[in-house]
Design an enzyme around this catalytic site. Structure first.
Site: not given
Ligand code: NAD
Length: 362
Positions: A190-192, A188, A88
């Site tokens: 979002g993307h995932v 949440g 990292k």
């Molecule tokens: P993102 O930012 O696209 O989505 C996160 C979502 O959570 C947003 O829509 C946000 O509004 C919402 N949110 C924030 N606080 C909240 C709450 N208190 N209650 C409900 N919703 C809330 O992020 P992502 O890329 O979807 O990733 C989600 C999680 O997974 C993160 O913790 C990230 O570190 C982890 N992660 C993501 C990936 C990846 O491929 N994107 C890989 C490994 C881990």
């Protein structure tokens, strides 16, 4: 010469505690670059890990973060069966105001000098554009845009891994892994989270969604036929599965008391506020917890595919392997009566030790 005495805060002492191989401090006055690259373990392959840019208050804080995160990457790669080590990097500074092309390219040159021992990717405070700048100086970077031969958005792969992890837990508790009729609360979207909701609804699971972004919440709920709930009430829901896909540390002493779910399985990093304490609390309460670093490894798999030149199909197959890996962790947790986090750590450590022995015998 008498043995060197080390202070508790000494870099070597901290490296020794975590078992790190190498740390590189990168300093460039001209661009203002101050970065630390930590290579934890390369037994299984080159150390791969994201570069985080953050406004650390002290150098000690930055060092602790990079040591902790790089060690986590070793475990993640090991348990997922990838031929990768853990690393990292952190850049000290404000990504909104301090970051420049020159800084990222200078940083790329530092990575180049490591000759492939460290491969990076984006993380908090860095973007695909930054990876593109690093790519101008070195090939040892992933997460570059698809137009440059990159693997693109990792979220669908991460969601697939989380979905497979959920199915493995359901199989453990209910005897088969069908999600039809099972209730899942996705925190949440979002993307995932959105990709996960899509997979769950395809299998006719009853899905509740929450997000602090009201507009997004209503759009996603409508699109997939999920039920929108307030983000304040997510822990009160009487559901089979709670899938945290927003923030870390949502599983803590307070929320565990509220929880009515049978399974916790989601994408968020560091879901347990305290791995040991809350891992045990979940075990005692009989809630099955799928270790986050295992089931959210799709992002790492995506990076690995990029360097290995795999197709999208092969990448998804690797994410599907998370099902078997989760089954193994649950089995070990059950037979040894230890938390699932501990079981996952033990399996990862054993793989590294086994490969170390093979390497030593050649
Ligand atoms: P993102 O930012 O696209 O989505 C996160 C979502 O959570 C947003 O829509 C946000 O509004 C919402 N949110 C924030 N606080 C909240 C709450 N208190 N209650 C409900 N919703 C809330 O992020 P992502 O890329 O979807 O990733 C989600 C999680 O997974 C993160 O913790 C990230 O570190 C982890 N992660 C993501 C990936 C990846 O491929 N994107 C890989 C490994 C881990």
């Amino acid at each position: 010469m008498p043995p060197l005495s080390l202070e508790d805060s000494s870099v070597f002492k901290q490296m020794g505690q975590y078992g790190h191989q190498n740390i590189v401090f990168c300093n460039d006055e001209e661009t203002g670059l101050k970065a630390i690259i930590a290579i934890h373990d390369t037994t299984l392959g080159p150390a791969l890990g994201g570069t985080r840019m953050w406004t650390y208050k002290t150098e000690t804080e930055a060092l602790q973060d990079v040591l902790r995160l790089s060690r986590g990457m070793t475990y993640k790669a090991a348990i997922t069966g990838l031929n990768l080590g853990g690393g990292k990097a952190v850049i000290i500074g404000d990504s909104r105001t301090d970051k420049t092309e020159a800084m990222m390219r200078r940083y790329g040159k530092f990575i180049k000098n490591l000759n492939g021992a460290f491969i990076t990717a984006e993380d908090v405070g860095t973007s695909p554009k930054d990876m593109e700048y690093i790519r101008m100086e070195t090939q040892y970077v992933t997460g570059v845009p698809e137009t440059l031969g990159g693997s693109g958005d990792p979220s669908p792969v991460t969601a697939k891994g989380v979905y497979m992890g959920i199915k493995a837990c359901v199989k453990e508790l209910f005897g088969n892994d069908s999600l039809a009729g099972k209730s899942v609360a996705v925190q949440g979207i979002g993307h995932v989270g959105e990709n996960l909701v899509h997979l769950l609804r395809e299998e006719n699971a009853k899905v509740y969604v929450s997000d602090i972004d009201e507009e997004r919440l209503n759009t996603v709920a409508k699109k997939y036929g999920a039920e929108a709930v307030s983000h304040h009430n997510i822990f009160d829901l009487d559901v089979d599965i709670y899938a945290p896909c927003a923030l870390g540390a949502t599983v803590n002493t307070e929320t565990i008391k509220q929880m009515k779910c049978a399974i916790i399985a989601g994408a968020a990093n560091n879901q347990l506020a305290d791995e040991e304490v809350h891992g045990k609390m979940l075990l005692e309460k009989g809630i099955l917890y799928a270790p986050d670093y295992l089931i959210n490894a799709g992002g790492l798999i995506n990076c690995y595919s990029e360097i290995a030149g795999f197709s999208k199909k092969r990448t998804m197959q690797l994410a599907e392997n998370i099902y078997e890996a989760t089954r193994n962790v649950l089995q070990k947790s059950k037979t040894e009566k230890i938390s699932t986090s501990e079981a996952a750590n033990k399996i990862a450590e054993k793989r590294i030790e086994d490969i170390k022995k093979i390497k030593a015998s050649f």
